[in-house]
Scaffold this motif. Structure first.
Motif, mmCIF file in Angstrom:
data_model
loop_
_atom_site.group_PDB
_atom_site.id
_atom_site.type_symbol
_atom_site.label_atom_id
_atom_site.label_comp_id
_atom_site.label_asym_id
_atom_site.label_seq_id
_atom_site.Cartn_x
_atom_site.Cartn_y
_atom_site.Cartn_z
ATOM 1 N N ARG B 251 -17.779 8.284 39.812
ATOM 2 C CA ARG B 251 -16.493 7.809 39.312
ATOM 3 C C ARG B 251 -15.971 6.620 40.088
ATOM 4 O O ARG B 251 -16.011 6.623 41.314
ATOM 5 C CB ARG B 251 -15.493 8.926 39.468
ATOM 6 N N SER B 252 -15.447 5.618 39.384
ATOM 7 C CA SER B 252 -14.948 4.437 40.090
ATOM 8 C C SER B 252 -13.496 4.594 40.515
ATOM 9 O O SER B 252 -13.023 3.906 41.408
ATOM 10 C CB SER B 252 -15.114 3.196 39.211
ATOM 11 N N HIS B 253 -12.750 5.492 39.873
ATOM 12 C CA HIS B 253 -11.356 5.731 40.275
ATOM 13 C C HIS B 253 -10.931 7.125 39.835
ATOM 14 O O HIS B 253 -11.634 7.776 39.048
ATOM 15 C CB HIS B 253 -10.431 4.660 39.687
ATOM 16 N N MET B 254 -9.783 7.565 40.319
ATOM 17 C CA MET B 254 -9.256 8.881 39.955
ATOM 18 C C MET B 254 -8.976 8.904 38.448
ATOM 19 O O MET B 254 -8.511 7.913 37.873
ATOM 20 C CB MET B 254 -7.951 9.176 40.694
ATOM 21 N N ARG B 255 -9.197 10.056 37.854
ATOM 22 C CA ARG B 255 -9.027 10.199 36.412
ATOM 23 C C ARG B 255 -7.586 9.886 35.996
ATOM 24 O O ARG B 255 -6.635 10.517 36.459
ATOM 25 C CB ARG B 255 -9.372 11.632 36.017
#
Lengths: 333, 333
Positions: B251-255
């Motif tokens: 994942r590139s960032h928090m959902r």
């Protein structure tokens, strides 16, 4: 938004403590109350002029605020008569009681008939969004506590007053029922649905002037088993630039939890700061606010001095000795 | 408590993903479903026998479970006809949809007429208590994540299955809508009122045999701005003896939070363990569960080996490669 000014209803309060909501309004927003209304047998006073509904209305009162806890969670017939008369005269009603005005059929009918509002600040009146975490303009300071009821609301109110006295731009942001009644608006965070807690605090503390401070009332404690989730929603939804650690040193255990010791201020500082920096990497702890009401003056001053040395931060009892040094610390940010 | 077995309603699902609730039931509690019901144009299947309402009822089905997301938050006329017929035939209905069955007047009327139940697992049906923090008998393990939707539910379900296979006593405890529909009961934590969050988890995981494990489904993340308060209520209300750290490495960032990086497993381990020990000083972290679905097999195995070395804990993808080593670690406690 509750219309001000108020007439404070003390009812038949059995003692002074039962009138603590009215006392909070009198202490922090005296300009919001034109007088007090007492029934026969009332054992409390907040030191305002006793007024009839008509006298208070003539003095400008718009809302009759129930400033007293009721007995046994029932709105008595003696109260009802006053509340119904007030609605008929054009007053709105506001209450933080657990049993809601809006669940009393006669009050609902009377409010509808006379076109008045019933404000139950115990429950939310807004559909809050889910928190976005987007960086907001303006600054925010949050009171975090080692326990529940250690003086977070009084700290925030005293700090707000001290900041205004210095000419700083600040707004007290209420997150509990008493705070909401004191200023007339806010978020009753403990009654918000879980998914929307942090979002309700974003809603409460929106974009503002770069030099404006929201002074956010804290709730619970990150170490209080029952309410810690509420506290973390404040730490993340509030996106604080600054934290103030609040403590009451004479407690033998956590409020309502006889098996749990109260954590140290250092423990709360560390966990709160580390979690706050998720939402705002620049967050700092600026001071300690100690509730010394159960200590003599010498003992209190010695305790504050020791905290100040141990934590390397200004340590004050903001209600007893003033919050100026906390305001100063915020101004320096 | 939703009556089993189910008939799984897939409706007119536009694709396989829309049927993920039904898929979860099929994957984890196949004994809870006698078949699937599809409307013309349905693009999903969970591989069960297609049945009419009458066929499924003859096979024992008690509840028609809406195992599919609806389009645009509206229960369509095509769905309605099936739901109304099911009620008339004696089925209960169960749904995790945001728009509630109990807000559809025709369904409410039909359920009343035929004496059937409408289960909306989106919202609580219980008045939960405030958490007491009192130590409970039995053991509890909680899945905590670096982010939302990293596989906490699948980890808990896989762990529960592995524990049962080893002859350990365990119960999966659902805290979200899909989990509740899979097993037929649980707490929809994200819809609980703030003050009662931790109490709802105490209610969900009561006293039990000393060698029994509650395997508690996690929610959110302590570092997810929007939902961290919900997560902390699990950490404190769940009183866990053991934590499993869940992560999705690609994942590139928090959902839902494009400005927030996903924290490291170590960061979540440290903050979760320190907070869990407030409620249970003996809590330990027993393993890591990595969701490797977006990695090739070699890459996944190499990643797990690295996590295992860095954290000094068993690291597995419980869904892809099995949860036995996590069950083993719990048995050793």
């Amino acid at each position: 938004m509750i219309q001000t000014p108020y007439l404070l209803f003390l009812g038949d309060a059995p003692d002074q403590l039962a009138a603590k909501v009215a006392q909070g309004i009198k202490d922090w927003r005296p300009e919001n109350a034109v007088g007090q209304f007492r029934l026969p047998g009332c054992k409390a006073t907040v030191g305002l002029t006793d007024m009839t509904l008509a006298e208070a209305q003539a003095a400008g009162a718009k809302t009759l605020v129930i400033g007293v806890a009721n007995r046994g969670g029932v709105i008595s017939q003696a109260w009802k008569e006053v509340l119904l008369e007030a609605l008929a005269m054009g007053y709105d009603l506001a209450s933080g009681l657990h049993n809601l005005l809006s669940e009393e059929e006669d009050l609902v009918a009377a409010a509808a008939e006379h076109g008045r509002d019933l404000h139950d600040v115990r429950i939310p009146s807004v559909d809050y969004p889910i928190a976005s975490g987007v960086k907001r303009t303006g600054k925010r300071v949050l009171a975090v506590g080692t326990d529940c009821s250690v003086g977070k609301m009084y700290t925030a109110l005293a700090l707000d007053a001290a900041m205004q006295a210095r000419g700083m731009k600040s707004t007290f942001r209420a997150t509990g029922q008493t705070g909401i009644l004191i200023i007339g608006h806010g978020v009753p965070l403990d009654a918000v649905v879980a998914d929307f807690m942090a979002g309700s605090i974003e809603y409460l503390t929106p974009d503002n002037d770069p030099d404006h401070w929201d002074v956010i009332e804290g709730q619970g404690s990150l170490h209080h088993i029952s309410y810690s989730g509420v506290t973390l929603a404040l730490v993340h939804g509030g996106q604080p630039d600054a934290l103030i650690i609040c403590h009451e040193p004479t407690r033998s255990h956590m409020r309502g939890l006889p098996d749990y010791k109260v954590p140290s201020m250092q423990a709360i500082r560390d966990v709160a700061l580390s979690l706050a920096r998720v939402g705002n990497p620049d967050c700092v702890v600026v001071g300690a606010a100690v509730n010394t009401q159960h200590m003599g003056k010498e003992e209190a001053l010695a305790y504050l001095e020791r905290v100040e040395k141990e934590m390397g931060l200004p340590a004050v009892d903001p209600f007893r000795f003033g919050a100026e040094r906390l305001a100063e610390a915020l101004e320096a940010i």
